[in-house]
Design an enzyme around this catalytic site. Structure first.
Site, PDB file in Angstrom:
ATOM      1  N   ASP A  94      57.477  16.124  46.211  1.00  0.00           N
ATOM      2  CA  ASP A  94      57.013  16.224  47.597  1.00  0.00           C
ATOM      3  C   ASP A  94      56.787  17.675  48.031  1.00  0.00           C
ATOM      4  O   ASP A  94      56.725  17.975  49.218  1.00  0.00           O
ATOM      5  CB  ASP A  94      58.002  15.522  48.546  1.00  0.00           C
ATOM      6  CG  ASP A  94      59.405  16.122  48.454  1.00  0.00           C
ATOM      7  OD1 ASP A  94      59.635  16.923  47.521  1.00  0.00           O
ATOM      8  OD2 ASP A  94      60.251  15.801  49.298  1.00  0.00           O
ATOM      9  N   HIS A 104      37.845  38.050  34.438  1.00  0.00           N
ATOM     10  CA  HIS A 104      38.753  37.201  35.221  1.00  0.00           C
ATOM     11  C   HIS A 104      40.214  37.384  34.799  1.00  0.00           C
ATOM     12  O   HIS A 104      40.993  36.433  34.804  1.00  0.00           O
ATOM     13  CB  HIS A 104      38.339  35.727  35.119  1.00  0.00           C
ATOM     14  CG  HIS A 104      37.052  35.436  35.827  1.00  0.00           C
ATOM     15  ND1 HIS A 104      36.351  34.257  35.668  1.00  0.00           N
ATOM     16  CD2 HIS A 104      36.329  36.178  36.707  1.00  0.00           C
ATOM     17  CE1 HIS A 104      35.262  34.294  36.423  1.00  0.00           C
ATOM     18  NE2 HIS A 104      35.224  35.457  37.052  1.00  0.00           N
ATOM     19  N   ASP A 153      41.022  44.580  41.593  1.00  0.00           N
ATOM     20  CA  ASP A 153      40.066  43.802  42.388  1.00  0.00           C
ATOM     21  C   ASP A 153      40.916  42.898  43.269  1.00  0.00           C
ATOM     22  O   ASP A 153      41.479  41.906  42.800  1.00  0.00           O
ATOM     23  CB  ASP A 153      39.168  42.990  41.435  1.00  0.00           C
ATOM     24  CG  ASP A 153      38.069  42.225  42.165  1.00  0.00           C
ATOM     25  OD1 ASP A 153      38.181  42.033  43.387  1.00  0.00           O
ATOM     26  OD2 ASP A 153      37.112  41.803  41.486  1.00  0.00           O
ATOM     27  N   ASP A 207      36.838  41.609  49.854  1.00  0.00           N
ATOM     28  CA  ASP A 207      36.766  41.665  48.386  1.00  0.00           C
ATOM     29  C   ASP A 207      36.482  43.115  47.989  1.00  0.00           C
ATOM     30  O   ASP A 207      35.371  43.615  48.214  1.00  0.00           O
ATOM     31  CB  ASP A 207      35.634  40.721  47.938  1.00  0.00           C
ATOM     32  CG  ASP A 207      35.529  40.588  46.431  1.00  0.00           C
ATOM     33  OD1 ASP A 207      36.386  41.130  45.720  1.00  0.00           O
ATOM     34  OD2 ASP A 207      34.574  39.925  45.976  1.00  0.00           O
ATOM     35  N   HIS A 265      28.020  41.041  34.469  1.00  0.00           N
ATOM     36  CA  HIS A 265      28.110  40.149  35.637  1.00  0.00           C
ATOM     37  C   HIS A 265      27.035  40.564  36.616  1.00  0.00           C
ATOM     38  O   HIS A 265      26.282  41.501  36.371  1.00  0.00           O
ATOM     39  CB  HIS A 265      29.504  40.212  36.268  1.00  0.00           C
ATOM     40  CG  HIS A 265      29.932  41.583  36.693  1.00  0.00           C
ATOM     41  ND1 HIS A 265      29.411  42.238  37.786  1.00  0.00           N
ATOM     42  CD2 HIS A 265      30.834  42.449  36.147  1.00  0.00           C
ATOM     43  CE1 HIS A 265      29.988  43.422  37.916  1.00  0.00           C
ATOM     44  NE2 HIS A 265      30.844  43.582  36.918  1.00  0.00           N
ATOM     45  N   HIS A 280      27.739  39.105  45.694  1.00  0.00           N
ATOM     46  CA  HIS A 280      27.646  37.729  46.207  1.00  0.00           C
ATOM     47  C   HIS A 280      27.816  37.759  47.713  1.00  0.00           C
ATOM     48  O   HIS A 280      28.376  38.704  48.275  1.00  0.00           O
ATOM     49  CB  HIS A 280      28.741  36.867  45.561  1.00  0.00           C
ATOM     50  CG  HIS A 280      30.091  37.518  45.560  1.00  0.00           C
ATOM     51  ND1 HIS A 280      30.930  37.471  46.632  1.00  0.00           N
ATOM     52  CD2 HIS A 280      30.721  38.298  44.628  1.00  0.00           C
ATOM     53  CE1 HIS A 280      32.033  38.159  46.356  1.00  0.00           C
ATOM     54  NE2 HIS A 280      31.932  38.691  45.151  1.00  0.00           N
ATOM     55  N   HIS A 331      33.348  33.964  47.473  1.00  0.00           N
ATOM     56  CA  HIS A 331      31.978  33.723  47.002  1.00  0.00           C
ATOM     57  C   HIS A 331      31.415  32.711  47.993  1.00  0.00           C
ATOM     58  O   HIS A 331      31.598  31.512  47.833  1.00  0.00           O
ATOM     59  CB  HIS A 331      31.958  33.158  45.581  1.00  0.00           C
ATOM     60  CG  HIS A 331      32.368  34.168  44.560  1.00  0.00           C
ATOM     61  ND1 HIS A 331      32.327  33.944  43.211  1.00  0.00           N
ATOM     62  CD2 HIS A 331      32.835  35.444  44.678  1.00  0.00           C
ATOM     63  CE1 HIS A 331      32.756  35.007  42.554  1.00  0.00           C
ATOM     64  NE2 HIS A 331      33.076  35.936  43.426  1.00  0.00           N
ATOM     65  N   GLU A 356      29.077  45.346  43.668  1.00  0.00           N
ATOM     66  CA  GLU A 356      30.159  45.563  42.706  1.00  0.00           C
ATOM     67  C   GLU A 356      29.661  45.809  41.278  1.00  0.00           C
ATOM     68  O   GLU A 356      29.941  45.029  40.369  1.00  0.00           O
ATOM     69  CB  GLU A 356      31.122  44.380  42.722  1.00  0.00           C
ATOM     70  CG  GLU A 356      30.470  43.010  42.644  1.00  0.00           C
ATOM     71  CD  GLU A 356      31.500  41.885  42.727  1.00  0.00           C
ATOM     72  OE1 GLU A 356      32.404  41.877  41.880  1.00  0.00           O
ATOM     73  OE2 GLU A 356      31.380  41.041  43.610  1.00  0.00           O
ATOM     74  N   TYR A 360      31.707  48.077  31.209  1.00  0.00           N
ATOM     75  CA  TYR A 360      32.900  47.680  30.436  1.00  0.00           C
ATOM     76  C   TYR A 360      32.599  47.916  28.959  1.00  0.00           C
ATOM     77  O   TYR A 360      31.594  47.418  28.444  1.00  0.00           O
ATOM     78  CB  TYR A 360      33.210  46.194  30.688  1.00  0.00           C
ATOM     79  CG  TYR A 360      33.165  45.856  32.164  1.00  0.00           C
ATOM     80  CD1 TYR A 360      34.288  46.011  32.965  1.00  0.00           C
ATOM     81  CD2 TYR A 360      31.966  45.423  32.757  1.00  0.00           C
ATOM     82  CE1 TYR A 360      34.227  45.733  34.340  1.00  0.00           C
ATOM     83  CE2 TYR A 360      31.903  45.147  34.113  1.00  0.00           C
ATOM     84  CZ  TYR A 360      33.031  45.302  34.905  1.00  0.00           C
ATOM     85  OH  TYR A 360      32.957  45.043  36.248  1.00  0.00           O
ATOM     86  N   ARG A 400      34.814  49.164  37.645  1.00  0.00           N
ATOM     87  CA  ARG A 400      34.012  48.468  38.671  1.00  0.00           C
ATOM     88  C   ARG A 400      34.366  49.085  40.021  1.00  0.00           C
ATOM     89  O   ARG A 400      35.516  49.467  40.251  1.00  0.00           O
ATOM     90  CB  ARG A 400      34.318  46.966  38.661  1.00  0.00           C
ATOM     91  CG  ARG A 400      33.556  46.174  39.723  1.00  0.00           C
ATOM     92  CD  ARG A 400      33.524  44.662  39.463  1.00  0.00           C
ATOM     93  NE  ARG A 400      34.802  43.999  39.609  1.00  0.00           N
ATOM     94  CZ  ARG A 400      35.543  43.543  38.590  1.00  0.00           C
ATOM     95  NH1 ARG A 400      35.110  43.672  37.349  1.00  0.00           N
ATOM     96  NH2 ARG A 400      36.700  42.948  38.808  1.00  0.00           N
ATOM     97  N   GLU A 433      33.725  48.095  44.092  1.00  0.00           N
ATOM     98  CA  GLU A 433      33.215  46.991  44.916  1.00  0.00           C
ATOM     99  C   GLU A 433      33.525  47.187  46.386  1.00  0.00           C
ATOM    100  O   GLU A 433      34.656  47.495  46.775  1.00  0.00           O
ATOM    101  CB  GLU A 433      33.855  45.675  44.449  1.00  0.00           C
ATOM    102  CG  GLU A 433      33.498  44.487  45.319  1.00  0.00           C
ATOM    103  CD  GLU A 433      34.028  43.159  44.786  1.00  0.00           C
ATOM    104  OE1 GLU A 433      35.061  43.159  44.102  1.00  0.00           O
ATOM    105  OE2 GLU A 433      33.392  42.129  45.064  1.00  0.00           O
TER     106      GLU A 433
END
Ligand code: GLY
Ligand code: MN
Ligand code: MN
Length: 431
Positions: free
Chosen positions: A39, A238, A255, A266, A345, A349, A356, A379, A383, A400, A402
């Site tokens: 629960d 990620h 990030d 972000d 990438h 966005h 996103h 961003e 790499y 990066r 951003e």
């Protein structure tokens, strides 16, 4: 809820009703409470689209909006026993009044009432594909309704995702103030973290700082799982383990953004844990920073929202060529997208209720053009993985930068620029 004002939400429901064909309605469901085990539930966060149209933050709810502007809420009836465990529920009468609905029913009535309410309609709009159980319910209600009105044309189920997404693309005053606040809290947190990060800290230690600063600023939680990546972990887009030690010569990519009253920020910054960039790190950093600058400048009202993407590809490709990582002519690098070895990438966005944001980039076969009060992240990143065909001194560097950029008629505004991005400013802050 004493200070809750439903005006913004009522207005949005009226606006969406005007996008429908005649004799049609739109159905949308709330998020469901999810259980972690037994629960113990996860923290309940309302579905962003549902929230956008109601401000109502209870699970087990449903909204119907008709093309004549009428809006109906289905929600849980009050239950004083349950409220002792889970807290206040608005109930049918309370929710109708507070959230400005024309009508409100107990959610347990939905199976009986919805087929009756939609029978004979031309179109039933919904957000297809977001919730399989809801999609199945919609199909079953439409079947029942078609059987109730056998002599009429069947109801067309139509996807309204793009239409609602287009509405969410342009932020109203209410949203802009919340976005500014979310960005301000996150930027302050990044800045404070840069001032307090020390050699010897682990990814875990650093993540703790950000989480603490977000809360200190007034945000309940991050807008996504933060990425705190030391050294080559930054090349994993990620990466969320955030549990490794950091070598003294490593860069750290953070990030991390927060959610404030449902609105996301972000931000990414990359910095040397030692407080001083090496020559190689700095050389790549400057290319990313230039791509960030030029791509931000490409957020121009009237231009295609794909322009920052194109700009970032051009700047990064030229930079990779200047560094000697790519030898082909610039046109060939761009044409064959050879930069993808190092920049794999997209430039950014839409951002708003979701990090996103649930809005399209192309609508009715045309690329969306920037309009005032759209917000996009910028961003760019480079790499250099172990497998990259470059000298080993470059390997393991991942960078990066951003920020969250507001499109205005006077040019782009960086909502997160309180946290520095220039390499010398970062070094100064960390000293
Ligand atoms: N933090 C997710 C992203 O940058 O897209
Ligand atoms: Mn982003
Ligand atoms: Mn990010």
């Amino acid at each position: 809820m004493d200070d809750f004002n439903n005006k913004t939400y009522v207005k949005r429901r009226k606006e969406i009703s005007k996008l429908m064909e005649s004799n049609s309605c739109f159905l949308i469901n709330s998020a469901n409470l999810k259980f972690r085990n037994n629960d113990s539930s996860y923290f309940f966060r309302q579905d962003s689209n549902f929230y956008y149209l109601s401000g109502f933050v209870e699970p087990d709810s449903l909204i119907m909006i008709e093309n004549n502007g009428k809006s109906t809420l289905f929600c849980r009836e009050r239950n004083l026993e349950l409220e002792k465990w889970d807290g206040f529920m608005h109930g049918v009468d309370g929710a109708k009044k507070t959230f400005g609905f024309d009508e409100c029913f107990d959610i347990t009535e939905k199976e009986n009432l919805i087929p009756e309410m939609i029978k004979g309609k031309t179109n039933l709009y919904c957000l297809i594909g977001k919730d399989k159980n809801f999609d199945a319910s919609v199909s079953s209600w439409v079947n029942k309704a078609n059987n109730l009105e056998r002599h009429q044309a069947n109801i067309d189920i139509k996807n309204f995702s793009n239409e609602l997404g287009m509405m969410r693309l342009i932020k109203d005053e209410h949203e802009l103030s919340l976005m500014r606040k979310s960005c301000e809290i996150a930027a302050k947190a990044h800045k404070k973290a840069l001032m307090n990060i020390k050699k010897g800290m682990s990814e875990f230690d650093i993540e703790s700082l950000y989480l603490n600063y977000f809360r200190e600023g007034g945000s309940n939680f991050p807008s996504y799982t933060p990425i705190v990546a030391g050294g080559s972990n930054a090349c994993i887009l990620h990466y969320i383990e955030n549990n490794k030690t950091i070598k003294e010569s490593d860069l750290v990519l953070v990030d991390a953004g927060c959610e404030y009253n449902y609105y996301a920020s972000d931000i990414t910054r990359t910095f040397p844990i030692s407080g001083k960039f090496s020559a190689e790190q700095k050389a790549i950093y400057e290319v990313v920073l230039e791509a960030h600058k030029k791509s931000t400048e490409a957020i121009v009202v009237g231009n295609s929202c794909m322009n920052p993407q194109k700009t970032s590809e051009e700047v990064i490709s030229q930079g990779l060529k200047d560094l000697g990582f790519l030898k082909e002519p610039l046109e060939e690098i761009l044409e064959k997208k050879l930069f993808r070895e190092f920049y794999y990438h997209k430039i950014g966005h839409w951002i708003g209720l979701d990090v996103h944001d649930d809005s399209p980039y192309t609508y009715k076969d045309e690329e969306i053009k920037f309009k005032e009060n759209m917000i996009m992240t910028i961003e760019p990143g480079i790499y250099i993985n172990e497998s990259a065909p470059v000298d080993s001194k470059w390997k393991g560097i991942g960078i990066r930068i951003e920020d969250d950029i507001l499109a205005t008629n006077k040019g782009p505004i960086n909502l997160t620029n309180e946290v520095p991005s220039h390499s010398d400013e970062i070094e100064k802050l960390m000293a």
